[in-house]
Design an enzyme around this catalytic site. Sequence first.
Site, PDB file in Angstrom:
ATOM      1  N   VAL A  55     -32.113  51.957  73.442  1.00 33.89           N
ATOM      2  CA  VAL A  55     -31.190  52.306  74.685  1.00 33.89           C
ATOM      3  C   VAL A  55     -32.423  52.814  75.618  1.00 33.89           C
ATOM      4  CG1 VAL A  55     -29.640  54.017  75.721  1.00 33.89           C
ATOM      5  CG2 VAL A  55     -29.840  53.067  73.454  1.00 33.89           C
ATOM      6  N   ARG A 102     -43.727  57.529  70.893  1.00 34.55           N
ATOM      7  CA  ARG A 102     -44.610  57.058  69.554  1.00 34.55           C
ATOM      8  C   ARG A 102     -45.785  56.287  69.985  1.00 34.55           C
ATOM      9  NH1 ARG A 102     -42.373  60.359  65.173  1.00 34.55           N
ATOM     10  NH2 ARG A 102     -40.311  59.307  65.375  1.00 34.55           N
ATOM     11  N   LYS A 160     -25.415  62.021  70.068  1.00 30.48           N
ATOM     12  CA  LYS A 160     -23.802  63.058  69.604  1.00 30.48           C
ATOM     13  C   LYS A 160     -24.257  63.946  69.429  1.00 30.48           C
ATOM     14  CE  LYS A 160     -23.929  58.334  67.025  1.00 30.48           C
ATOM     15  NZ  LYS A 160     -23.516  57.705  67.157  1.00 30.48           N
ATOM     16  N   VAL A 191     -20.677  58.853  73.798  1.00 30.71           N
ATOM     17  CA  VAL A 191     -19.325  58.628  73.548  1.00 30.71           C
ATOM     18  C   VAL A 191     -19.031  57.508  74.497  1.00 30.71           C
ATOM     19  CG1 VAL A 191     -16.785  59.596  73.314  1.00 30.71           C
ATOM     20  CG2 VAL A 191     -19.098  61.020  73.830  1.00 30.71           C
ATOM     21  N   GLY A 208     -25.479  42.608  64.152  1.00 32.04           N
ATOM     22  CA  GLY A 208     -26.150  43.544  64.791  1.00 32.04           C
ATOM     23  C   GLY A 208     -25.450  45.199  65.487  1.00 32.04           C
ATOM     24  N   LYS A 213     -18.468  62.470  67.333  1.00 30.96           N
ATOM     25  CA  LYS A 213     -18.328  61.609  68.884  1.00 30.96           C
ATOM     26  C   LYS A 213     -16.371  63.208  69.170  1.00 30.96           C
ATOM     27  CE  LYS A 213     -19.595  57.283  68.757  1.00 30.96           C
ATOM     28  NZ  LYS A 213     -19.983  56.264  68.515  1.00 30.96           N
ATOM     29  N   GLY A 232     -24.465  49.294  72.270  1.00 32.58           N
ATOM     30  CA  GLY A 232     -25.366  48.475  73.294  1.00 32.58           C
ATOM     31  C   GLY A 232     -26.539  49.069  73.688  1.00 32.58           C
TER      32      GLY A 232
HETATM   33  N1  LIG Z   1     -28.006  51.752  70.521  1.00 30.21           N
HETATM   34  C1  LIG Z   1     -26.554  51.834  70.835  1.00 30.21           C
HETATM   35  O1  LIG Z   1     -26.350  50.771  70.709  1.00 30.21           O
HETATM   36  C2  LIG Z   1     -26.250  53.429  70.897  1.00 30.21           C
HETATM   37  C3  LIG Z   1     -25.205  53.704  71.832  1.00 30.21           C
HETATM   38  C4  LIG Z   1     -25.251  54.898  71.548  1.00 30.21           C
HETATM   39  C5  LIG Z   1     -25.532  56.399  71.924  1.00 30.21           C
HETATM   40  N2  LIG Z   1     -27.201  56.065  71.258  1.00 30.21           N
HETATM   41  C6  LIG Z   1     -27.314  57.438  70.755  1.00 30.21           C
HETATM   42  O2  LIG Z   1     -28.589  57.078  71.809  1.00 30.21           O
HETATM   43  C7  LIG Z   1     -29.916  57.483  71.259  1.00 30.21           C
HETATM   44  C8  LIG Z   1     -31.406  56.466  71.006  1.00 30.21           C
HETATM   45  O3  LIG Z   1     -31.075  55.181  70.246  1.00 30.21           O
HETATM   46  P1  LIG Z   1     -31.931  54.113  70.249  1.00 30.21           P
HETATM   47  O4  LIG Z   1     -30.606  52.970  69.421  1.00 30.21           O
HETATM   48  O5  LIG Z   1     -32.400  53.411  71.575  1.00 30.21           O
HETATM   49  O6  LIG Z   1     -32.707  54.797  68.748  1.00 30.21           O
HETATM   50  P2  LIG Z   1     -34.204  53.714  68.823  1.00 30.21           P
HETATM   51  O7  LIG Z   1     -34.234  52.347  68.796  1.00 30.21           O
HETATM   52  O8  LIG Z   1     -34.481  54.341  67.091  1.00 30.21           O
HETATM   53  O9  LIG Z   1     -35.012  54.302  69.583  1.00 30.21           O
HETATM   54  C9  LIG Z   1     -35.556  56.117  69.413  1.00 30.21           C
HETATM   55  C10 LIG Z   1     -36.826  55.631  70.254  1.00 30.21           C
HETATM   56  O10 LIG Z   1     -36.996  56.874  69.854  1.00 30.21           O
HETATM   57  C11 LIG Z   1     -39.320  56.923  69.480  1.00 30.21           C
HETATM   58  N3  LIG Z   1     -38.586  58.733  68.951  1.00 30.21           N
HETATM   59  C12 LIG Z   1     -37.670  59.061  67.576  1.00 30.21           C
HETATM   60  N4  LIG Z   1     -38.372  60.249  67.360  1.00 30.21           N
HETATM   61  C13 LIG Z   1     -39.511  60.828  68.454  1.00 30.21           C
HETATM   62  C14 LIG Z   1     -40.535  61.405  68.379  1.00 30.21           C
HETATM   63  N5  LIG Z   1     -41.046  62.638  67.528  1.00 30.21           N
HETATM   64  N6  LIG Z   1     -41.751  61.781  69.420  1.00 30.21           N
HETATM   65  C15 LIG Z   1     -42.255  59.996  70.002  1.00 30.21           C
HETATM   66  N7  LIG Z   1     -40.891  58.964  69.463  1.00 30.21           N
HETATM   67  C16 LIG Z   1     -39.877  59.574  68.526  1.00 30.21           C
HETATM   68  C17 LIG Z   1     -38.665  56.511  68.147  1.00 30.21           C
HETATM   69  O11 LIG Z   1     -39.865  55.604  68.129  1.00 30.21           O
HETATM   70  P3  LIG Z   1     -40.002  55.352  65.912  1.00 30.21           P
HETATM   71  O12 LIG Z   1     -39.425  53.645  65.965  1.00 30.21           O
HETATM   72  O13 LIG Z   1     -40.961  54.678  65.968  1.00 30.21           O
HETATM   73  O14 LIG Z   1     -39.599  56.235  65.796  1.00 30.21           O
HETATM   74  C18 LIG Z   1     -37.700  54.704  69.320  1.00 30.21           C
HETATM   75  O15 LIG Z   1     -39.193  54.642  69.795  1.00 30.21           O
HETATM   76  C19 LIG Z   1     -29.853  57.784  70.009  1.00 30.21           C
HETATM   77  O16 LIG Z   1     -29.004  58.983  69.910  1.00 30.21           O
HETATM   78  C20 LIG Z   1     -28.598  57.099  69.792  1.00 30.21           C
HETATM   79  O17 LIG Z   1     -27.670  57.619  69.149  1.00 30.21           O
HETATM   80  C21 LIG Z   1     -27.599  54.479  70.757  1.00 30.21           C
END
Ligand SMILES: NC(=O)c1ccc[n+]([C@@H]2O[C@H](COP(=O)([O-])OP(=O)(O)OC[C@H]3O[C@@H](n4cnc5c(N)ncnc54)[C@H](OP(=O)(O)O)[C@@H]3O)[C@@H](O)[C@H]2O)c1
Length: 432
Positions: free
Chosen positions: A14, A45, A107, A134, A188, A206, A308
């Site tokens: 995201v 990171r 969430k 949500v 996915g 949520k 997504g």
């Molecule tokens: N993906 C979706 O469709 C979606 C939909 C609705 C809501 N969300 C929410 O949006 C948020 C992000 O989701 P995402 O899917 O984008 O997650 P993601 O792909 O895992 O991205 C998170 C990023 O943050 C980095 N990170 C995490 N903790 C860190 C720390 N302490 N220090 C430095 N970097 C850190 C991670 O690095 P590493 O990989 O090295 O840990 C990764 O690059 C979440 O809260 C999720 O619930 C996601």
Amino acid sequence: MRTVSVAVAGLGTVGRETVRLLRARRAQLRERLGAELVLTAVADRAAAREARALGLPASVARFTDPLEMARRAGADVTIELLGGTDAARRLALSVLGRGGALVTANKRLLALSWPALTRAAARSGARLAFEGAVAGGVPVLRALELSLVGDRVLGLDGILNGTTNYILTRCEEGLSAEAALKEAQELGFAEKDPRLDLSGQDAAQKLSVLAGLVTGGWLAPGSFPVVGIQAVTARDAAYARERLGSAVRLIASLRFSGTPSAPRVEASVFPTLVPLGHPLAAVRRQYNAVLVRAQSAGDLMFYGRGAGAGPTASAVLADAFCAARDLLGQLPSARPVPRALTLASADDTPSGFYLRLEVRDRPGALSRIAGALGRERVSIAAIHQDRARGAAAVPVVITTHPASLGAFNMARRRILALEDVAPRHCAMRTLA
Ligand SMILES: NC(=O)c1ccc[n+]([C@@H]2O[C@H](COP(=O)([O-])OP(=O)(O)OC[C@H]3O[C@@H](n4cnc5c(N)ncnc54)[C@H](OP(=O)(O)O)[C@@H]3O)[C@@H](O)[C@H]2O)c1
């Protein structure tokens, strides 16, 4: 031209798309805001590598520690897209504590830390926005917060988890639940570890966010009944459709009562039989929907992609825009202030139930089951038993007239204690 600085923590699925959209839609946002949203810092990171891949200019500061970014970059709007709770909570409290605007799509963070976050925001007058947390890109939170500000929200029923909806609708199409989950993972939509989704806990988090937004209070996860879809089979979905004219959906429900200063809420997440003519039955595959019932506006349906990169980043960017607009106009939040929320018993709203049992084909078995329901005053609407054909146990499906959840659960325990009945069963609600 005035500028509003933006920092993004987390350059994953995201975060990367949010940064890309922030830059791609820069002119459009500038025109609507009358100010420039300027990305000044990112944290991840792998910040250096991700910044390079995104083609960020050298003027955007890179940090590997999100907290250090919050301390040193001091952006007007900070976007938290780290996921998880520990680092995200520390970042959020640091930003809100100093009065900065925080946008998050997390969430889990909101559901678990609602009191701390909302108190920190109220104390400093900071803005806390979370449309992406949500139903992804579906603008239901903004509607609850702003479009219905002059109304009274009476309740809502939502399909808030795309993975379980995908599985349930594929089961209707004849796939087994296991095959449908595998397919969702390959496409996915589903996590490698799907337990949070299948158990209903993701939908419950949520629901907690939605209850907080409407009332200001904290609906603690774990404080209300949550049942997932693990026991639902393709056979249940087929039976529901063919014999009961219903679709099976995982429905997360809130019913509000009390007063704005002393709100009460009844909350639950249940696999539910939804009549085929109901709008929530038409929500298929990975889509999400929320049906909101408002006193003056009546029923409103919000529908779209629940997750997504694109849908979530769209919601996150809108939050950043609104936060920036409020900062520029020095506008206070329109949200209810943090307050105590009383949990109403899930027994307050009776509903009909569906119970599928595996029963040994023995004389008197059905009357013992009926007796257990009768003892708890749960009245049977219909009972169906498949022909035995020599099997050790045969499926028996019972539907009931409206009863309280407490009475139904007590009757269910009595039935499962009978020698004739196998422990494996499926219980669902019918939409009240
Ligand atoms: N993906 C979706 O469709 C979606 C939909 C609705 C809501 N969300 C929410 O949006 C948020 C992000 O989701 P995402 O899917 O984008 O997650 P993601 O792909 O895992 O991205 C998170 C990023 O943050 C980095 N990170 C995490 N903790 C860190 C720390 N302490 N220090 C430095 N970097 C850190 C991670 O690095 P590493 O990989 O090295 O840990 C990764 O690059 C979440 O809260 C999720 O619930 C996601």
